[in-house]
Design a protein around this motif. Structure first.
Motif, mmCIF file in Angstrom:
data_model
loop_
_atom_site.group_PDB
_atom_site.id
_atom_site.type_symbol
_atom_site.label_atom_id
_atom_site.label_comp_id
_atom_site.label_asym_id
_atom_site.label_seq_id
_atom_site.Cartn_x
_atom_site.Cartn_y
_atom_site.Cartn_z
ATOM 1 N N SER A 1 -6.459 46.522 -14.015
ATOM 2 C CA SER A 1 -5.669 47.268 -14.984
ATOM 3 C C SER A 1 -6.217 46.896 -16.352
ATOM 4 N N GLN A 2 -6.837 47.859 -17.029
ATOM 5 C CA GLN A 2 -7.604 47.570 -18.238
ATOM 6 C C GLN A 2 -6.777 46.837 -19.292
ATOM 7 N N GLY A 3 -7.332 45.744 -19.771
ATOM 8 C CA GLY A 3 -6.665 44.965 -20.795
ATOM 9 C C GLY A 3 -5.624 44.006 -20.266
ATOM 10 N N HIS A 4 -5.309 44.083 -18.971
ATOM 11 C CA HIS A 4 -4.297 43.195 -18.390
ATOM 12 C C HIS A 4 -4.902 42.227 -17.377
ATOM 13 N N TYR A 5 -5.666 42.735 -16.433
ATOM 14 C CA TYR A 5 -6.271 41.873 -15.419
ATOM 15 C C TYR A 5 -7.437 42.624 -14.777
ATOM 16 N N PRO A 6 -8.485 41.888 -14.369
ATOM 17 C CA PRO A 6 -9.633 42.517 -13.707
ATOM 18 C C PRO A 6 -9.356 42.676 -12.218
ATOM 19 N N ARG B 1 -1.913 32.386 -10.095
ATOM 20 C CA ARG B 1 -3.219 32.987 -9.794
ATOM 21 C C ARG B 1 -3.385 34.316 -10.525
ATOM 22 N N ILE B 2 -2.332 35.106 -10.596
ATOM 23 C CA ILE B 2 -2.403 36.373 -11.330
ATOM 24 C C ILE B 2 -2.672 36.100 -12.806
ATOM 25 N N ASP B 3 -2.031 35.076 -13.363
ATOM 26 C CA ASP B 3 -2.267 34.719 -14.770
ATOM 27 C C ASP B 3 -3.722 34.285 -14.979
ATOM 28 N N GLN B 4 -4.290 33.617 -13.994
ATOM 29 C CA GLN B 4 -5.682 33.202 -14.115
ATOM 30 C C GLN B 4 -6.584 34.431 -14.181
ATOM 31 N N LEU B 5 -6.282 35.463 -13.381
ATOM 32 C CA LEU B 5 -7.043 36.704 -13.469
ATOM 33 C C LEU B 5 -6.863 37.333 -14.843
ATOM 34 N N THR B 6 -5.619 37.308 -15.357
ATOM 35 C CA THR B 6 -5.327 37.904 -16.653
ATOM 36 C C THR B 6 -6.086 37.187 -17.765
ATOM 37 N N ASP B 7 -6.209 35.871 -17.674
ATOM 38 C CA ASP B 7 -6.870 35.107 -18.719
ATOM 39 C C ASP B 7 -8.323 35.521 -18.900
ATOM 40 N N THR B 8 -8.950 36.040 -17.868
ATOM 41 C CA THR B 8 -10.365 36.368 -17.958
ATOM 42 C C THR B 8 -10.617 37.613 -18.807
ATOM 43 N N VAL B 9 -9.561 38.377 -19.120
ATOM 44 C CA VAL B 9 -9.766 39.589 -19.936
ATOM 45 C C VAL B 9 -9.098 39.496 -21.289
#
Length: 211
Positions: free
Chosen positions: A151-156, A202-210
């Protein structure tokens, strides 16, 4: 990316029309234009006409003989966006790709959004609305609702989960036991699903990458 679809096609359990993206979008454009077909010059000279039985060729002034895509009107269109309000006004934090076209051509449109914002937020910046509410039949707040995709800008996209998805599709038995059961049938709601895929951390970790 679609092992189950591939399997049923190879076993001839479903009928497939082998069309390229431009031809499908041409069919959607025909619906918007209220025409029986839409010309697609970009596939002129290719063998698309041999693989997609739904298309035909027509002589168009100034273009010569071109492929014509018949009108397509999906019964239901399910889209995911980053923001929407309760009235179905939808905003994207990146490229909407072909979502507006699908929304305009479909009979019923359902939008899931990472965040439902107040209508005042939408009205304050009306130029950011990509899909207006009159095109949307239902809107659902679904944080991380695009998972395992992005989801662009939220998580890859979640590549480890996608690899797990692909592996489980190797057979119908594995698909039912390893993916459909645990990740589709078992979760009672979205929160349960998030926990199954690693939880909020884990979802937050994905979010941090973007960010």
């Amino acid at each position: 990316m679609a092992p189950n679809f591939r399997r049923v096609v190879e076993q001839e359990l479903t009928k497939v029309f082998d069309c390229d993206e431009a031809t499908i979008l041409g069919g959607l454009m025909a619906t918007l234009e209220d025409l029986p077909y839409h010309p697609v010059p970009s596939v002129k000279g290719t063998d698309i006409i041999d693989g997609c039985a739904q298309t035909s060729t027509r002589l168009v002034a100034g273009l010569g003989t071109v492929v014509s895509a018949p009108a397509i009107r999906p019964d239901v269109c399910l889209l995911h966006a980053q923001e929407a309000d309760a009235y179905g006004n939808v905003r994207y934090h990146g490229t909407p790709f072909c979502d507006p076209l699908f929304a305009k051509a479909s009979t019923t449109v359902i939008v899931t959004a990472d965040v439902i914002v107040n209508n005042d937020v939408i009205r304050a910046e009306p130029h950011r609305t990509v899909i207006p509410g009159y095109l949307v039949d239902a809107v659902v707040e679904a944080p991380y609702g695009a998972h395992p995709c992005a989801s662009q800008g939220h998580y890859p996209h979640d590549e480890p989960h996608l690899l797990e998805y692909i592996a489980s599709g190797a057979s119908a038995h594995r698909w039912n036991d390893e993916y459909l059961g645990p990740f589709v049938h078992q979760p009672a709601n979205l929160d349960d699903y998030i926990e199954l895929v690693g939880g909020a951390a884990r979802i937050d970790q994905l979010t941090d990458t973007v960010r």
